[in-house]
Design an enzyme around this catalytic site. Structure first.
Site, PDB file in Angstrom:
ATOM      1  N   TYR B 160       0.836  -1.200   0.000  1.00  0.00           N
ATOM      2  CA  TYR B 160       0.000   0.000   0.000  1.00  0.00           C
ATOM      3  C   TYR B 160       0.878   1.260   0.000  1.00  0.00           C
ATOM      4  O   TYR B 160       0.680   2.182  -0.795  1.00  0.00           O
ATOM      5  CB  TYR B 160      -0.878  -0.040   1.253  1.00  0.00           C
ATOM      6  CG  TYR B 160      -1.699   1.182   1.527  1.00  0.00           C
ATOM      7  CD1 TYR B 160      -2.894   1.413   0.854  1.00  0.00           C
ATOM      8  CD2 TYR B 160      -1.300   2.102   2.508  1.00  0.00           C
ATOM      9  CE1 TYR B 160      -3.666   2.527   1.136  1.00  0.00           C
ATOM     10  CE2 TYR B 160      -2.065   3.219   2.794  1.00  0.00           C
ATOM     11  CZ  TYR B 160      -3.250   3.429   2.105  1.00  0.00           C
ATOM     12  OH  TYR B 160      -4.002   4.529   2.384  1.00  0.00           O
ATOM     13  N   LYS B 164       1.096   4.312  -2.685  1.00  0.00           N
ATOM     14  CA  LYS B 164       0.804   5.698  -2.305  1.00  0.00           C
ATOM     15  C   LYS B 164       1.999   6.606  -2.598  1.00  0.00           C
ATOM     16  O   LYS B 164       1.839   7.758  -2.985  1.00  0.00           O
ATOM     17  CB  LYS B 164       0.432   5.788  -0.817  1.00  0.00           C
ATOM     18  CG  LYS B 164      -0.989   5.329  -0.508  1.00  0.00           C
ATOM     19  CD  LYS B 164      -2.049   6.294  -1.055  1.00  0.00           C
ATOM     20  CE  LYS B 164      -3.451   5.941  -0.553  1.00  0.00           C
ATOM     21  NZ  LYS B 164      -4.516   6.712  -1.214  1.00  0.00           N
TER      22      LYS B 164
END
Ligand SMILES: Cc1cc2nc3c(=O)[nH]c(=O)nc-3n(C[C@H](O)[C@H](O)[C@H](O)COP(=O)(O)OP(=O)(O)OC[C@H]3O[C@@H](n4cnc5c(N)ncnc54)[C@H](O)[C@@H]3O)c2cc1C
Lengths: 433, 254
Positions: B160, B164
């Site tokens: 993740y 990002k």
């Protein structure tokens, strides 16, 4: 004037090509902006014709500034009939906002002095006046550029003997005092305006300085000025050198400034002779004065309510102090009856103009509350200074807006004429119920 | 149109069913926003979010269904959102994201690809299309929800976090390329946000709830802050954390 006009039509086949005129950009909000569209620079239309020595009629271009007109006209003893607080506005901008001056209670607004005008619209070019297509003429008066581009207008100037003003100034201890002074004696003066201190509290709430006057006749000038009856205003040299990172206008500076200014004003002073420029255009003395407000700029708010609603003015002035919101320039005036323009701002009553640094916390809801007060008594706010009105309130404030929209459908059936303001407020668009 | 306080009237939210988006939409509606277009994958969530926006006072609420795994449909989705708005779009919020579980997902190539797609590829493709629409419009604002997870990657959520990180960089680059176009882009970097996406995880220091994120974003919009950290203190915390030696970083809680 050496410029050929073609009707405004969509420049391309792209679906979104909006057009709006721009003068000198002195409207405070988004009236002369058009995101994604075309902004028409009117500075090419800056001609000034000969002034009729008997009637004072003069034909000028829509992009001519009032400053340029007065530089020419004062020399032969003529002056602008209605002056907003700055002379750096164009004739087109003055018509589109139907601007008012310190003489509204007596003379009405700018468009009362427009004998005729030439308007370029998507449907063609029209020369209109209060007698010829009155509907389109009055929709253009205060119509914020939404009926077309004013390229030419014939104005009726007023006679003056000198470029000086004869003024009476008095200091009033509170708001009631200044309002009754204005009610009692404004009719004796052509020009009248009060500067209200909104940062004071308690018994000083709304202490004010009231300045009234008229153009000084030659006889009123002392010997010292006898050789310069007419002094053509020069351009200012003072300027704010750079944008301040933070606003120089905060609660404390405003309070201190207002207190100082109030004490400096005489309790009462009659017959003072002052130059016309400092009487009408005090801010024009400092170029780019707006930079004093820092990077985030400032927000103007001006409303008008009927003569019987002085309480709304009182409530508005009373709201600033407790909310910790300084308004450095609160200007109070009385308007006379309005003209027939459906979107023209002035109606008979009290008008208060306030300005604020834009970044103040609590300002948006405070202005929303002011809107409610104003609309509750049938008042309205000035669109030339607006950039934040709730669209739902527009139609309550300007109940005749449908007349402007109908005229616009006639001269601009495809709604090419749009500004950020018109889109923000939904002028000429369906309103969600 | 945006008003003098940068409050938008017409808003498109990609990932409109997320809790942060919901809290932000509440705030926007309280400050003038009248038209909301919600785009999301979960149709029940969209119905719920629509009701919520209507209850808060929005005049027009429309929804568009999309799947952030379908990059080739991003163009179509964005066009549908702009059509649904039926007015100049003042603000586009990109709040698409999916945390996942780095440890468990690592063995599954498809899960890795999915996480990178949902958190980076799809939002990046969509941002390109949004930027084109807003440029043509000549005005507008884009708010991209990034995360501090992408500022210094940690083992617990590195899939993740890395996605990002990609999105954050993409957004900053896009912001630069939009200078002078009338379109602004702002990046939001929240710390640990207590939501259903993070339920069950131990909150990291400086944890916030969706409401605080919404408040900070609203202020950031009013002030045109290019990067909005939530809480704002994280700006300084990460100035230090970014340069911590890996041995120390590894041992930090959260
Ligand atoms: C310091 C200061 C003091 C002020 N004091 C007053 C005051 O006392 N009273 C008052 O009434 N106002 C006042 N104003 C507001 C100002 O007079 C109006 O906003 C005026 O419209 C500005 O004219 P402009 O040429 O700068 O027009 P812009 O700001 O460029 O445009 C204003 C509007 O006029 C339209 N427009 C401009 N040119 C044309 C054209 N040729 N044809 C058709 N539409 C056109 C635009 O589309 C826009 O809607 C003040 C402003 C300042 C900055």
């Amino acid at each position: 004037m050496g410029v050929t006009h073609t009707p405004l039509t969509s420049q391309s086949s792209e679906p979104h090509r909006w057009v709006i005129a721009r003068g000198l950009g002195r409207s405070y909000g988004d009236a002369a902006q058009c995101s994604g569209g075309v902004v028409v620079d009117t500075s090419a239309y800056s001609s000034i014709g000969l002034i009729d020595p008997v009637t004072g009629l003069v034909e000028v271009g829509g992009g001519t500034s009032l400053a340029a007109i007065m530089r020419v006209s004062l020399a032969s003893g003529w002056f602008i009939p209605v002056s907003p607080g700055t002379r750096h506005v164009t004739v087109g901008g003055a018509i589109a906002a139907d601007v008012h001056g310190k003489n509204h209670h007596r003379d009405g607004s700018f468009c009362s002095f427009v004998a005729s005008l030439t308007l370029v619209t998507p449907a063609g070019i029209f020369t209109i006046s209060p007698d010829e297509d009155a509907e389109l003429f009055w929709a253009t008066a205060g119509g914020m550029g939404l009926t077309g581009v004013v390229v030419k207008a014939t104005l009726r100037l007023i006679r003056v003997e000198t470029s000086w003003m004869e003024t009476d100034t008095e200091r009033c201890d509170d708001l009631d005092a200044v309002m009754s002074a204005m009610e009692e004696a404004d009719h004796n003066y052509r020009y009248s305006v009060a500067w209200v201190d909104c940062s004071s509290r308690g018994k000083h709430l709304g202490r004010s300085v009231l300045t009234r006057g008229d153009h000084a006749p030659i006889g009123a000038l002392g010997l010292a000025n006898a050789t310069s009856f007419i002094d053509i205003p020069a351009e200012s040299r003072v300027r704010v050198p750079f944008t301040l990172p933070l606003s120089a206008v905060g609660p404390h500076t405003v309070q201190a400034f207002n207190a100082l200014w109030f004490r400096k004003s005489p309790k009462r002073k009659c017959g003072a002779i002052v130059p016309l420029t400092s009487f009408f255009y005090p801010l024009d003395g400092i170029n780019e004065w707006n930079l004093l407000y820092g990077r985030r700029g400032f927000v103007q708010y001006q409303f008008v309510v009927g003569p019987q609603h002085a309480d709304v003015v009182r409530a508005a002035v009373g709201m600033m102090g407790p909310a910790g919101i300084p308004s450095s320039l609160a200007v109070l005036k009385r308007f006379g009856p309005g003209d027939p323009g459906p979107l023209s701002f002035p109606i008979e009553g009290w008008t208060l103009a306030l300005d604020f640094p834009a970044g103040l916390p609590g300002l948006p809801p405070l202005l929303d509350r002011l809107d409610e007060l104003v609309v509750g008594v049938g008042g309205r706010i000035y669109l030339a200074k607006d950039a934040r009105l709730r669209p739902e309130l527009l139609r309550a404030m300007y109940p005749r807006i449908g007349e402007l929209e109908a005229v616009r459908d006639r001269v601009d059936p495809d709604h090419v004429l749009q500004s950020d303001l018109s889109r923000r407020l939904g002028i000429g668009q369906k309103v969600p119920s | 149109m945006n008003n003098a306080f940068n409050h938008p009237q017409t808003v498109v939210v990609l990932g409109g069913t997320s809790e942060i988006a919901g809290a932000l939409i509440d705030r926007l509606i309280a400050n003038r926003c009248r038209t909301v277009v919600l785009a999301g994958r979960d149709t029940d969530g969209l119905v719920h979010a629509t009701r919520r926006a209507e209850a808060r006072g929005a005049d027009i609420v429309r929804s568009v269904v999309f799947d952030a795994l379908e990059n080739d449909k991003a163009e179509e989705t964005i066009a549908a959102c702009f059509d649904a708005a039926d007015a100049p779009v003042d603000l586009v919020v990109v709040a698409v994201g999916f945390l996942g579980n780095a440890g468990a997902d690592l063995d599954d190539a498809e899960r890795i690809a999915e996480s990178i797609t949902v958190n980076f590829t799809w939002p990046a493709v969509a941002l390109g299309v949004v930027a084109r629409h807003l440029r043509a419009q000549g005005s507008g604002r884009i708010v991209v929800l990034s995360s501090v997870a992408g500022i210094r990657i940690r083992a617990a959520n590195f899939i993740y976090g890395s996605a990002k990180a990609g999105l954050d960089g993409f957004a900053l680059g896009l912001a630069e390329s939009l200078r002078g176009s009338g379109v602004q882009l702002q990046v939001v970097r929240p710390g640990f946000v207590r939501t259903k996406m993070t339920a069950g995880l131990r909150p990291a220091p400086f944890a916030v709830d969706p409401d605080s994120v919404a408040t900070a974003v609203m202020r950031g919009i009013e002030r045109n802050q290019p990067v909005i950290w939530v809480p704002s203190l994280l700006r300084w915390v990460f100035l230090g954390l970014r340069h911590l030696p890996q041995e120390v970083w590894r041992r930090l809680p959260g």
